[in-house]
Design a protein around this motif. Structure first.
Motif, PDB file in Angstrom:
ATOM      1  N   SER A  44     -14.418 -16.727   2.758  1.00  0.00           N
ATOM      2  CA  SER A  44     -13.413 -17.283   3.667  1.00  0.00           C
ATOM      3  C   SER A  44     -12.048 -16.653   3.415  1.00  0.00           C
ATOM      4  O   SER A  44     -11.339 -16.285   4.357  1.00  0.00           O
ATOM      5  CB  SER A  44     -13.344 -18.799   3.491  1.00  0.00           C
ATOM      6  N   LEU A  47     -12.027 -12.952   4.622  1.00  0.00           N
ATOM      7  CA  LEU A  47     -11.940 -12.873   6.082  1.00  0.00           C
ATOM      8  C   LEU A  47     -10.541 -13.247   6.573  1.00  0.00           C
ATOM      9  O   LEU A  47     -10.012 -12.613   7.496  1.00  0.00           O
ATOM     10  CB  LEU A  47     -12.991 -13.759   6.735  1.00  0.00           C
ATOM     11  N   LEU A  84     -13.533 -13.805  15.879  1.00  0.00           N
ATOM     12  CA  LEU A  84     -14.734 -13.992  15.062  1.00  0.00           C
ATOM     13  C   LEU A  84     -14.401 -14.085  13.576  1.00  0.00           C
ATOM     14  O   LEU A  84     -15.007 -14.883  12.851  1.00  0.00           O
ATOM     15  CB  LEU A  84     -15.729 -12.863  15.313  1.00  0.00           C
ATOM     16  N   LEU A  85     -13.453 -13.262  13.135  1.00  0.00           N
ATOM     17  CA  LEU A  85     -13.041 -13.336  11.720  1.00  0.00           C
ATOM     18  C   LEU A  85     -12.515 -14.731  11.381  1.00  0.00           C
ATOM     19  O   LEU A  85     -12.901 -15.320  10.367  1.00  0.00           O
ATOM     20  CB  LEU A  85     -11.959 -12.291  11.425  1.00  0.00           C
ATOM     21  N   CYS A  88     -15.414 -17.381  11.582  1.00  0.00           N
ATOM     22  CA  CYS A  88     -16.297 -17.295  10.411  1.00  0.00           C
ATOM     23  C   CYS A  88     -15.595 -17.818   9.151  1.00  0.00           C
ATOM     24  O   CYS A  88     -16.203 -18.533   8.351  1.00  0.00           O
ATOM     25  CB  CYS A  88     -16.755 -15.856  10.193  1.00  0.00           C
ATOM     26  N   SER A  89     -14.331 -17.472   9.001  1.00  0.00           N
ATOM     27  CA  SER A  89     -13.559 -17.962   7.857  1.00  0.00           C
ATOM     28  C   SER A  89     -13.488 -19.488   7.862  1.00  0.00           C
ATOM     29  O   SER A  89     -13.673 -20.135   6.825  1.00  0.00           O
ATOM     30  CB  SER A  89     -12.149 -17.372   7.886  1.00  0.00           C
ATOM     31  N   ILE A  91     -15.583 -21.567   9.332  1.00  0.00           N
ATOM     32  CA  ILE A  91     -16.925 -22.124   9.089  1.00  0.00           C
ATOM     33  C   ILE A  91     -17.253 -22.072   7.602  1.00  0.00           C
ATOM     34  O   ILE A  91     -17.742 -23.053   7.027  1.00  0.00           O
ATOM     35  CB  ILE A  91     -17.987 -21.378   9.929  1.00  0.00           C
ATOM     36  N   PHE A  92     -16.990 -20.925   6.955  1.00  0.00           N
ATOM     37  CA  PHE A  92     -17.255 -20.809   5.521  1.00  0.00           C
ATOM     38  C   PHE A  92     -16.435 -21.829   4.735  1.00  0.00           C
ATOM     39  O   PHE A  92     -16.931 -22.457   3.806  1.00  0.00           O
ATOM     40  CB  PHE A  92     -16.949 -19.401   5.019  1.00  0.00           C
TER      41      PHE A  92
END
Length: 142
Positions: A44, A47, A84-85, A88-89, A91-92
């Protein structure tokens, strides 16, 4: 002198090193969840750190477009990549938070259960000889 929250002076652990070793040994049953959480936190962070670099690329493409023709496909591609970065960050980070909350709750439950078992094994005369505050203080500090 440091003071605890609304009480007297804050006590320091007598043997901090052994207390930390004991804590880690108690947390061994959660080792896999903790390792996964650390990996997710690192991912995370990586990203989140890499996203501003991509933002500079986006800014450069927009600046080039102001001087001449704007490449909307490249701008769209970079913007989607940045989105998206960040997604995703997030979500992580969210999964990592859930895992660590789960570890903390299960660890606290385990401690409460063991304390309850220990207190229930004590004879009644122990409670007659010691005040409630002393017993609670001992449980909290130990």
């Amino acid at each position: 002198m440091r003071r605890g929250p609304g009480r007297g002076p804050a006590e320091k652990a007598k043997d901090f090193k052994s207390a930390i070793k004991r804590l880690f040994s108690e947390l061994k049953i959660f080792k896999i969840l903790i390792i996964i959480s650390i990996i997710l936190a690192i991912l995370s962070a990586v990203l989140s750190i890499s996203a501003p670099d991509r933002l500079s690329e986006l800014t450069d493409k927009i600046s080039e477009g102001i001087m001449g023709t704007m490449d909307m496909q490249a701008i769209k591609k970079i913007a989607i990549g940045i989105g998206l970065l960040y997604i995703c960050s997030a979500i992580f980070n969210f999964i990592q938070s859930i895992l660590m909350t789960d570890v903390a709750n299960k660890f606290a439950k385990s401690l409460r259960k063991r304390i309850s078992i220990k207190i229930n094994k004590l004879p009644l005369r122990y409670f007659d000889k010691n005040s409630t505050g002393d017993i609670l203080s001992r449980i909290t500090n130990d």
